[in-house]
Design a protein around this motif. Sequence first.
Motif, PDB file in Angstrom:
ATOM      1  N   ALA A 138      36.544 -24.278-100.577  1.00 23.51           N
ATOM      2  CA  ALA A 138      37.875 -25.569-101.561  1.00 23.51           C
ATOM      3  C   ALA A 138      39.210 -24.746-101.760  1.00 23.51           C
ATOM      4  O   ALA A 138      39.995 -25.120-101.417  1.00 23.51           O
ATOM      5  CB  ALA A 138      36.362 -25.624-102.419  1.00 23.51           C
ATOM      6  N   SER A 155      34.939 -32.564 -97.956  1.00 24.47           N
ATOM      7  CA  SER A 155      35.847 -32.077 -99.665  1.00 24.47           C
ATOM      8  C   SER A 155      34.896 -30.679 -99.364  1.00 24.47           C
ATOM      9  O   SER A 155      33.401 -31.870 -99.876  1.00 24.47           O
ATOM     10  CB  SER A 155      36.811 -32.922-100.355  1.00 24.47           C
ATOM     11  OG  SER A 155      36.553 -31.539-101.134  1.00 24.47           O
ATOM     12  N   GLU A 156      35.328 -29.656-100.387  1.00 27.11           N
ATOM     13  CA  GLU A 156      34.621 -29.086-101.450  1.00 27.11           C
ATOM     14  C   GLU A 156      34.550 -29.311-102.487  1.00 27.11           C
ATOM     15  O   GLU A 156      34.306 -28.113-103.387  1.00 27.11           O
ATOM     16  CB  GLU A 156      34.129 -27.520-100.785  1.00 27.11           C
ATOM     17  CG  GLU A 156      33.364 -27.839 -99.237  1.00 27.11           C
ATOM     18  CD  GLU A 156      32.218 -26.917 -99.128  1.00 27.11           C
ATOM     19  OE1 GLU A 156      32.982 -25.325 -99.624  1.00 27.11           O
ATOM     20  OE2 GLU A 156      31.265 -26.338 -98.409  1.00 27.11           O
ATOM     21  N   SER A 188      34.783 -22.841-103.277  1.00 30.62           N
ATOM     22  CA  SER A 188      34.156 -21.646-102.256  1.00 30.62           C
ATOM     23  C   SER A 188      35.121 -21.583-101.364  1.00 30.62           C
ATOM     24  O   SER A 188      36.028 -21.534-101.688  1.00 30.62           O
ATOM     25  CB  SER A 188      32.971 -23.263-101.370  1.00 30.62           C
ATOM     26  OG  SER A 188      33.642 -24.339-100.876  1.00 30.62           O
TER      27      SER A 188
END
Length: 171
Positions: free
Chosen positions: A134, A101-102, A131
Motif C-alpha cells: 500500500a 489494491s491494498e 502494508s
Amino acid sequence: MRGPLRVLAVPAALAALVTGCGIRPTDVVEVGDPATVQLAPAGSPVTVLYFIGPGSPRTVLPVTRRTATVGVQESSPGPDKVLGMLFGGPSPSEEATGMWSELPDGAVTLGMDVDGAQVLIRLGSSVTRLSTLARLQLVCTAAHLSTAEAGGTRVTIRGTDGLIGPSSCPV
C-alpha cells in the motif's frame, strides 16, 4: 565384448565434458543502459496509477488511465484528483487483468504537496498500519505524478499517527 566397450565409453564421455563444445569463455560485454519506457509523456491525456499486479513476487505495476477526452484540450488532473483515483481502486477492466489494491477503503486523503523532487502526501487516517505494498502504491503514484524520473523523487506520507518516509519508488 560388452566389458571393453564400457571401459572405453567412460574416458570418451569424460573427454567430451572436459573439452566442452569448442566455444571459449568471454568476459561480460557492456552495451549501455537498460531500456526505459515513458508511460505518460508530459502533456498526455493519461495519468499513471500503481496497483498490485498478479503473479509472484507481489509488486506494484503502473496502470495508465485516460483523464481527458481525445481531441479536447484539458490539463492533467491535480495531485488531489490523482490520489482520489488511486484510493478508488482498480477499474473493472483492471481488476479483470488481476490488478488489486491494498489501500484501505474509505481512507480520507487530505491532499498532496509537490515541491520539485519532494512530495508530501497528507492522509486523514493511520499510515503506520499501511502494508508495504500500500505504501508503494502511494509512493510510486506520487513520484510518477511529480516527475518523469520517478526514482529521484522522495515521497513522505503523513497520517494521523505519524510520518513514513521519505521513500523513493523502486519500480
